[in-house]
Design an enzyme around this catalytic site. Structure first.
Site, PDB file in Angstrom:
ATOM      1  N   LYS A 155     -35.548 -11.500 -70.544  1.00 15.23           N
ATOM      2  CA  LYS A 155     -36.241 -11.290 -71.829  1.00 15.23           C
ATOM      3  C   LYS A 155     -37.246 -10.153 -71.670  1.00 15.23           C
ATOM      4  CE  LYS A 155     -39.839 -12.662 -73.913  1.00 15.23           C
ATOM      5  NZ  LYS A 155     -40.120 -11.377 -74.571  1.00 15.23           N
ATOM      6  N   GLU A 230     -46.131 -12.631 -61.234  1.00 15.90           N
ATOM      7  CA  GLU A 230     -46.806 -11.369 -60.904  1.00 15.90           C
ATOM      8  C   GLU A 230     -47.742 -11.097 -62.063  1.00 15.90           C
ATOM      9  OE1 GLU A 230     -46.262  -9.866 -58.117  1.00 15.90           O
ATOM     10  OE2 GLU A 230     -44.245 -10.447 -57.490  1.00 15.90           O
ATOM     11  N   GLU A 357     -59.773  -7.078 -66.241  1.00 12.84           N
ATOM     12  CA  GLU A 357     -58.719  -6.067 -66.256  1.00 12.84           C
ATOM     13  C   GLU A 357     -58.835  -5.271 -67.560  1.00 12.84           C
ATOM     14  OE1 GLU A 357     -54.642  -7.576 -66.520  1.00 12.84           O
ATOM     15  OE2 GLU A 357     -54.112  -6.109 -64.989  1.00 12.84           O
TER      16      GLU A 357
HETATM   17  P1  NAD Z   1     -47.879 -10.670 -71.600  1.00 17.98           P
HETATM   18  O1  NAD Z   1     -48.216 -11.732 -70.628  1.00 17.98           O
HETATM   19  O2  NAD Z   1     -48.450 -10.734 -72.947  1.00 17.98           O
HETATM   20  O3  NAD Z   1     -46.296 -10.618 -71.831  1.00 17.98           O
HETATM   21  C1  NAD Z   1     -45.383 -10.498 -70.768  1.00 17.98           C
HETATM   22  C2  NAD Z   1     -44.053 -11.074 -71.174  1.00 17.98           C
HETATM   23  O4  NAD Z   1     -44.188 -12.468 -71.415  1.00 17.98           O
HETATM   24  C3  NAD Z   1     -43.473 -10.501 -72.470  1.00 17.98           C
HETATM   25  O5  NAD Z   1     -42.077 -10.403 -72.354  1.00 17.98           O
HETATM   26  C4  NAD Z   1     -43.839 -11.551 -73.495  1.00 17.98           C
HETATM   27  O6  NAD Z   1     -42.971 -11.575 -74.607  1.00 17.98           O
HETATM   28  C5  NAD Z   1     -43.692 -12.823 -72.685  1.00 17.98           C
HETATM   29  N1  NAD Z   1     -44.460 -13.971 -73.175  1.00 17.98           N
HETATM   30  C6  NAD Z   1     -45.632 -13.952 -73.886  1.00 17.98           C
HETATM   31  N2  NAD Z   1     -46.030 -15.221 -74.135  1.00 17.98           N
HETATM   32  C7  NAD Z   1     -45.110 -16.041 -73.570  1.00 17.98           C
HETATM   33  C8  NAD Z   1     -44.985 -17.458 -73.486  1.00 17.98           C
HETATM   34  N3  NAD Z   1     -45.893 -18.275 -74.006  1.00 17.98           N
HETATM   35  N4  NAD Z   1     -43.936 -17.974 -72.826  1.00 17.98           N
HETATM   36  C9  NAD Z   1     -43.024 -17.157 -72.263  1.00 17.98           C
HETATM   37  N5  NAD Z   1     -43.082 -15.817 -72.318  1.00 17.98           N
HETATM   38  C10 NAD Z   1     -44.116 -15.261 -72.968  1.00 17.98           C
HETATM   39  O7  NAD Z   1     -48.209  -9.332 -70.848  1.00 17.98           O
HETATM   40  P2  NAD Z   1     -48.096  -7.840 -71.359  1.00 17.98           P
HETATM   41  O8  NAD Z   1     -49.200  -7.622 -72.328  1.00 17.98           O
HETATM   42  O9  NAD Z   1     -46.695  -7.535 -71.780  1.00 17.98           O
HETATM   43  O10 NAD Z   1     -48.345  -7.037 -70.003  1.00 17.98           O
HETATM   44  C11 NAD Z   1     -49.625  -6.777 -69.532  1.00 17.98           C
HETATM   45  C12 NAD Z   1     -50.006  -7.730 -68.409  1.00 17.98           C
HETATM   46  O11 NAD Z   1     -49.012  -7.773 -67.411  1.00 17.98           O
HETATM   47  C13 NAD Z   1     -51.269  -7.290 -67.698  1.00 17.98           C
HETATM   48  O12 NAD Z   1     -52.150  -8.369 -67.519  1.00 17.98           O
HETATM   49  C14 NAD Z   1     -50.772  -6.807 -66.345  1.00 17.98           C
HETATM   50  O13 NAD Z   1     -51.682  -6.857 -65.322  1.00 17.98           O
HETATM   51  C15 NAD Z   1     -49.598  -7.661 -66.123  1.00 17.98           C
HETATM   52  N6  NAD Z   1     -48.653  -7.034 -65.194  1.00 17.98           N
HETATM   53  C16 NAD Z   1     -48.549  -7.508 -63.920  1.00 17.98           C
HETATM   54  C17 NAD Z   1     -47.681  -6.928 -63.028  1.00 17.98           C
HETATM   55  C18 NAD Z   1     -47.553  -7.436 -61.620  1.00 17.98           C
HETATM   56  O14 NAD Z   1     -46.563  -7.145 -60.992  1.00 17.98           O
HETATM   57  N7  NAD Z   1     -48.487  -8.197 -61.097  1.00 17.98           N
HETATM   58  C19 NAD Z   1     -46.903  -5.851 -63.421  1.00 17.98           C
HETATM   59  C20 NAD Z   1     -47.017  -5.386 -64.723  1.00 17.98           C
HETATM   60  C21 NAD Z   1     -47.892  -6.003 -65.609  1.00 17.98           C
END
Ligand code: NAD
Length: 454
Positions: A155, A230, A357
């Site tokens: 997804k 992650e 962050e």
């Molecule tokens: P997010 O957590 O909002 O979304 C990430 C993914 O999760 C998306 O596909 C989203 O649709 C899905 N999602 C959202 N709510 C969900 C739920 N309740 N259940 C299941 N899936 C759900 O994050 P974002 O805004 O897309 O990305 C930014 C964040 O990602 C930042 O905090 C960043 O640090 C982190 N990040 C971490 C890494 C790593 O490897 N540690 C890499 C890239 C980004």
């Protein structure tokens, strides 16, 4: 709820494409397809699975420019960066194409027979990825997952589904059997959550925010799903006075502002030894004010826009806190979610920008007194993902690298990720490791078999 997702181009704010918006029904269908494909994919000879992955590498390489252009437009990345990322996608599949034939077990001395271990795939794995490195992070999960004999439902993030959708078509073109890789673009709150709660999904591999990671871990507990997370970061770039300050200052903007700072590994805290602060800031200013922010499709561009208006507002809120602005670069006006690279400092250790962050192009500078103070400051965070240490003292470099609670550290470098080395976080940056041989642990179960010789 509309049936389509409007995919926006962050550099223009125009609709780039409309794609079907998946919900729970589409997740159910995708999981069923993955479940149907699992027995045959798992039973395939390891060499045949490896060959499928090599075919995929060939097709991805042939379509690299197209994928890079799509990623650059959808995620607002400089085209050069997007090409580099698509190169890593190819390298990731190439690396794990070697895995099916190297999933080794152990023999263990026991009495009355022979004991040995084998690695079994988990079944259907659910892969949930963010918008900052859309296809790259998907590849880090997909390649080891399918190499180990699992089938997958991916997804992508709502904002950036385009390369994942194209990838699914290319995988079929490469001859990967139907149902092995399934891409379902839909919102996290419906499609993502349903995948996490689905009883036929054995594991969730998630990259995204710590808040959502926490929610996923708790929901996955109901079905004892395996979970790897992650999550976010607040990584430290530690600059000692004995470092090559010119090199450290030249690398610091890349470490903080790469991908417009929307990088979980962003070194969004620069810790500088007090005695070198003035000189370092002078050098840093030259580099930050020279960053070329603009059209992602111009090959000279070094930094593109942020992903969305919401992200821009969230980043801007840190400026409203009132920390001193040391200096800033420039950014275009007009349509597009632009934000100039900005250096705040020296900031108080308690300030929000030093603790939370940002996920955008703002970096906080914090002075430190000595090595002990540097380590304490670097560890003064709930996160532990990445970081850098700049010094010419080899002993100090290794002492500090061991003392900082972080999953990935680089010495005299601002890089974090390599296909062959493990990547992941300490503390609230998550658990589990991606890439390198370690990722295969996250997509297999160890089975112990005893054969009686009596
Ligand atoms: P997010 O957590 O909002 O979304 C990430 C993914 O999760 C998306 O596909 C989203 O649709 C899905 N999602 C959202 N709510 C969900 C739920 N309740 N259940 C299941 N899936 C759900 O994050 P974002 O805004 O897309 O990305 C930014 C964040 O990602 C930042 O905090 C960043 O640090 C982190 N990040 C971490 C890494 C790593 O490897 N540690 C890499 C890239 C980004």
């Amino acid at each position: 709820m509309p049936e389509t997702l409007n995919v926006i181009e962050p550099a223009t704010e125009a609709v780039l494409e409309e794609v079907p918006r998946a919900g729970t029904v589409e997740i159910d269908e995708a999981v069923a397809r993955a479940r149907g494909a699992f027995p045959a994919w798992r039973a395939l000879a390891p060499a045949a699975r490896a060959e499928h992955m090599r075919s995929l590498v060939t097709v991805l390489e042939a379509n690299l420019d197209e994928l890079a252009l799509l990623e650059a437009r959808n995620a607002g990345k400089p085209i050069g960066d997007a090409r580099g990322e698509m190169g890593m996608v190819v390298e990731t599949f190439r690396y794990y194409a070697g895995a099916p034939e190297r999933l080794l077990g152990e023999t263990i001395p026991v009495s009355g027979g022979q004991a040995f271990t084998v690695r079994e795939p988990l079944g259907v794995v659910g892969l949930i990825v963010p918008w900052n490195f859309p296809l790259t992070i998907a590849a880090w999960k997909l390649a080891p997952a399918i190499a180990a004999g699992n089938t997958a439902v991916l997804k992508p993030a709502e904002l950036t589904p385009l390369t994942a959708i194209r990838f699914a078509a290319l995988a079929l073109e490469a001859g990967i059997p139907e149902g092995v890789i399934n891409v379902v673009a839909g919102p996290g709150s419906t499609a993502g959550r349903h995948l996490v709660e689905h009883p036929d999904v054995a594991k969730i591999a998630f990259t995204g925010s710590t808040v959502v990671g926490r929610d996923i871990a708790s929901r996955a507990a109901a079905t004892i799903k395996r979970v790897t997370l992650e999550l976010g970061g607040k990584s430290a770039n530690i600059v000692f006075a004995d470092a090559d300050l010119e090199r450290a200052a030249a690398a610091a903007p890349g470490g903080a502002f790469g991908n417009a700072g929307q990088d979980c590994c962003a070194r969004s805290r620069i810790l500088v030894e007090e005695s070198a602060l003035e000189r370092f800031m002078g050098l840093l200013e030259e580099h930050v004010t020279a960053i070329r922010v603009g059209d992602p499709l111009d090959p000279n561009t070094e930094m593109g826009p942020l992903i969305s208006a919401g992200q821009r507002d969230s980043v801007a809120s840190f400026l409203a806190d009132g920390d001193p602005v040391a200096f800033a670069g420039t950014a275009p006006e007009g349509p597009g979610y632009w934000f100039a690279p900005t250096v705040l400092g020296p900031v108080a250790r308690s300030s929000r920008v030093a603790r939370e962050e940002v996920f955008g192009p703002i970096v906080a500078v914090l002075p430190f007194k000595d090595e002990e103070d540097a380590v304490a400051l670097a560890n003064d965070t709930i996160y532990g993902l990445s970081g850098s240490i700049w010094t010419r003292d080899g002993g100090r470099a290794l002492r500090v690298a061991r003392a900082v609670d972080s999953g990935v550290l680089s010495i005299n470098s601002n890089t974090s990720v390599r296909v062959a080395t493990p990547f992941g976080g300490f503390k609230q940056s998550g658990y589990g490791r991606e890439l390198g041989p370690h990722a295969l642990d996250a997509y297999t179960e160890v089975k112990s078999i005893y054969y009686s010789t009596r």
